[in-house]
Design an enzyme around this catalytic site. Structure first.
Site, PDB file in Angstrom:
ATOM      1  N   SER A  39       6.092   1.705   9.398  1.00 21.59           N
ATOM      2  CA  SER A  39       4.603   3.250   9.687  1.00 21.59           C
ATOM      3  C   SER A  39       4.542   2.969  11.610  1.00 21.59           C
ATOM      4  CB  SER A  39       3.606   2.464   9.322  1.00 21.59           C
ATOM      5  OG  SER A  39       2.694   3.053   9.432  1.00 21.59           O
TER       6      SER A  39
ATOM      7  N   TYR B 256      -1.997  -3.967   5.402  1.00 23.04           N
ATOM      8  CA  TYR B 256      -0.732  -3.307   5.118  1.00 23.04           C
ATOM      9  C   TYR B 256      -0.477  -3.034   6.511  1.00 23.04           C
ATOM     10  CZ  TYR B 256       1.399   1.834   5.361  1.00 23.04           C
ATOM     11  OH  TYR B 256       2.629   2.670   5.154  1.00 23.04           O
TER      12      TYR B 256
HETATM   13  P1  NAD Z   1       4.641   6.625  -2.615  1.00 27.89           P
HETATM   14  O1  NAD Z   1       3.332   6.403  -3.384  1.00 27.89           O
HETATM   15  O2  NAD Z   1       5.335   8.038  -3.409  1.00 27.89           O
HETATM   16  O3  NAD Z   1       6.093   6.181  -3.252  1.00 27.89           O
HETATM   17  C1  NAD Z   1       5.579   4.704  -3.182  1.00 27.89           C
HETATM   18  C2  NAD Z   1       6.645   4.126  -4.310  1.00 27.89           C
HETATM   19  O4  NAD Z   1       7.318   2.438  -4.373  1.00 27.89           O
HETATM   20  C3  NAD Z   1       6.754   4.323  -5.608  1.00 27.89           C
HETATM   21  O5  NAD Z   1       8.126   4.891  -7.101  1.00 27.89           O
HETATM   22  C4  NAD Z   1       6.177   3.126  -6.404  1.00 27.89           C
HETATM   23  O6  NAD Z   1       6.359   3.014  -7.956  1.00 27.89           O
HETATM   24  C5  NAD Z   1       6.779   1.942  -5.857  1.00 27.89           C
HETATM   25  N1  NAD Z   1       6.419   0.978  -5.814  1.00 27.89           N
HETATM   26  C6  NAD Z   1       5.737   0.142  -5.308  1.00 27.89           C
HETATM   27  N2  NAD Z   1       4.786  -1.015  -5.786  1.00 27.89           N
HETATM   28  C7  NAD Z   1       6.247  -1.580  -6.025  1.00 27.89           C
HETATM   29  C8  NAD Z   1       6.792  -2.931  -6.562  1.00 27.89           C
HETATM   30  N3  NAD Z   1       6.273  -3.460  -6.348  1.00 27.89           N
HETATM   31  N4  NAD Z   1       8.332  -2.994  -6.800  1.00 27.89           N
HETATM   32  C9  NAD Z   1       9.336  -1.911  -6.845  1.00 27.89           C
HETATM   33  N5  NAD Z   1       8.507  -0.681  -6.635  1.00 27.89           N
HETATM   34  C10 NAD Z   1       7.349  -0.351  -5.370  1.00 27.89           C
HETATM   35  O7  NAD Z   1       4.897   5.828  -1.137  1.00 27.89           O
HETATM   36  P2  NAD Z   1       5.244   6.809   0.118  1.00 27.89           P
HETATM   37  O8  NAD Z   1       4.769   7.304   0.580  1.00 27.89           O
HETATM   38  O9  NAD Z   1       6.420   7.477  -0.242  1.00 27.89           O
HETATM   39  O10 NAD Z   1       5.311   5.637   1.110  1.00 27.89           O
HETATM   40  C11 NAD Z   1       7.051   4.785   0.578  1.00 27.89           C
HETATM   41  C12 NAD Z   1       6.619   3.703   1.863  1.00 27.89           C
HETATM   42  O11 NAD Z   1       6.844   4.837   3.178  1.00 27.89           O
HETATM   43  C13 NAD Z   1       5.625   2.989   2.156  1.00 27.89           C
HETATM   44  O12 NAD Z   1       6.466   1.204   2.173  1.00 27.89           O
HETATM   45  C14 NAD Z   1       4.854   3.146   2.804  1.00 27.89           C
HETATM   46  O13 NAD Z   1       4.086   2.537   3.129  1.00 27.89           O
HETATM   47  C15 NAD Z   1       5.580   3.974   3.925  1.00 27.89           C
HETATM   48  N6  NAD Z   1       5.050   4.740   4.875  1.00 27.89           N
HETATM   49  C16 NAD Z   1       4.314   6.154   4.052  1.00 27.89           C
HETATM   50  C17 NAD Z   1       3.843   7.040   5.036  1.00 27.89           C
HETATM   51  C18 NAD Z   1       2.881   8.219   4.479  1.00 27.89           C
HETATM   52  O14 NAD Z   1       1.765   8.116   5.092  1.00 27.89           O
HETATM   53  N7  NAD Z   1       3.248   8.843   2.945  1.00 27.89           N
HETATM   54  C19 NAD Z   1       3.858   6.489   6.491  1.00 27.89           C
HETATM   55  C20 NAD Z   1       4.325   5.788   6.692  1.00 27.89           C
HETATM   56  C21 NAD Z   1       4.852   4.737   5.616  1.00 27.89           C
END
Ligand code: NAD
Length: 256
Positions: free
Chosen positions: A138, A151
Site C-alpha cells: 500500500s 495495518y
Molecule cells: P476487499 O475487502 O475488497 O477484499 C479483501 C479480500 O480478502 C476479501 O475477499 C476477504 O474475504 C479476503 N480475506 C480477508 N481476510 C482473509 C483471510 N484471513 N484469509 C483469506 N482471505 C481473507 O479489500 P481490497 O481493498 O480489495 O484489499 C485487497 C488488498 O489490497 C489488501 O491487502 C489491502 O490492504 C490492499 N490495499 C487496498 C487498498 C484500497 O484502497 N482498497 C489500497 C492499498 C492496498
C-alpha cells in the site's frame, strides 16, 4: 503482457483488488486459483472466470489451511508460477484504543499471510527454477497514516519480507516485489470512510477529498483495474531483473 498457461494463486481473490487481478490474469491466459476465506465468493468468481480456474478455501492466518490450499492448487494444475498475496482487512482506531488481539489479527492476515503463502509456494518455485511473488502492499508500506497502526506496520513489514525473499530466491529464478496502491474504492475502503470521518471529526466528504484524494495529481481514486494492470505487468515481466522493488500506483498520492 501474457501469462500463457502460468499457474497463479491470488489470495483475497473473492473481492475488490484480488478479484480484478484474477480477472486480468485469466484474461492474459493464466490459470487462476482464487484463494479466500470467503469460499462462496471465491467459487462464484471462479465460475464466472470459466473452467480453467478454481476456488480454494483458505484462511491465510492458518498454516494448515494455507498448506492444504497450495497442495490443492499443485494437485490440480501441477505447480505454482505466480503468487499474489493480497488478502487483507482494515480497522481504524488510535494506537491506545487497539486491543492486542486486534493488532495480532491484522498483522497475522497481512504479514503472516504473506509469510505462510510464500513458505508454501517457494519449494515448488525453487524446484522448477522460476516463479514470481507479489505482495499487496500500500502507499502505507512507505508512508504512515493516523488510525491504522497495525495495518501500516504490517504493510511496512511486507517490504522487509519481500526483499529477503528476493535475496534468497534471486539465484533460483524467483522474483519478489511489492505493489503499493493508493486509495481504491473497494469494500475495505468504503467501510473505512465513515469510521475515519468519526475519528478525525470531519465529514465523509472531507475524508474523501482531503485525506484520500488531496495529494493525488488528478483528484482520482486509483481503480482496481489500475492495480490489476500493474500486477499483470509485474507477474509477466520477462526477465529476473525486476525484483525486490516496491511499485506505487496511486495517481501521484505518493511519489518515489
Ligand atoms: P476487499 O475487502 O475488497 O477484499 C479483501 C479480500 O480478502 C476479501 O475477499 C476477504 O474475504 C479476503 N480475506 C480477508 N481476510 C482473509 C483471510 N484471513 N484469509 C483469506 N482471505 C481473507 O479489500 P481490497 O481493498 O480489495 O484489499 C485487497 C488488498 O489490497 C489488501 O491487502 C489491502 O490492504 C490492499 N490495499 C487496498 C487498498 C484500497 O484502497 N482498497 C489500497 C492499498 C492496498
Amino acid at each position: 503482457m501474457t501469462l500463457n498457461g502460468k499457474i497463479c494463486v491470488v489470495t483475497g481473490g473473492a473481492s475488490g483488488i484480488g478479484l480484478a487481478i484474477a480477472k486480468h490474469f485469466a484474461g492474459a491466459g493464466g490459470k487462476v486459483a482464487l484463494a479466500d476465506i470467503d469460499i462462496e465468493g471465491a467459487e462464484a468468481a471462479a465460475d464466472e472466470l470459466g473452467q480453467d480456474h478454481i476456488a480454494v478455501e483458505m484462511d491465510v492466518t492458518d498454516p494448515d489451511a494455507v498448506q492444504r490450499g497450495i497442495d490443492k492448487v499443485v494437485d490440480t494444475f501441477g505447480g505454482v508460477d505466480v503468487l499474489v498475496s493480497n488478502a487483507g482487512v482494515q480497522m481504524v482506531k488510535r494506537v491506545e484504543e487497539f486491543e492486542y488481539a486486534e493488532w495480532n489479527k491484522i498483522i497475522a492476515i497481512h504479514l503472516g499471510g504473506a509469510f505462510l503463502t510464500s513458505k508454501a509456494v517457494l519449494p515448488h518455485m525453487y524446484r522448477q527454477g522460476s516463479g514470481t511473488i507479489l505482495f499487496m502492499g500500500s502507499v502505507h508500506s512507505l508512508e504512515a497514516s493516523a488510525l491504522k497502526a497495525p495495518y501500516v506496520a504490517a504493510k511496512h513489514g511486507l517490504l522487509g519480507l519481500a526483499r529477503t525473499i528476493a535475496k534468497e530466491g534471486g539465484s533460483k529464478g524467483v522474483r519478489t516485489n511489492v505493489l503499493c496502491p493508493g486509495f481504491v474504492k473497494t469494500p475495505l475502503v468504503e467501510k473505512q470512510i465513515p469510521e475515519q470521518a468519526k475519528d478525525l471529526g470531519i465529514s465523509e466528504e472531507e475524508v474523501i477529498n482531503e485525506v484520500m484524494l488531496g495529494e493525488t495529481v488528478d483528484k482520482e481514486f486509483t481503480t482496481v483495474e489500475d492495480v490489476a494492470q500493474t500486477a499483470l505487468f509485474l507477474a509477466s515481466f520477462p526477465t529476473n531483473a525486476l525484483t525486490g522493488q516496491s511499485i506505487v500506483v496511486s495517481h501521484g498520492w505518493r511519489m518515489d
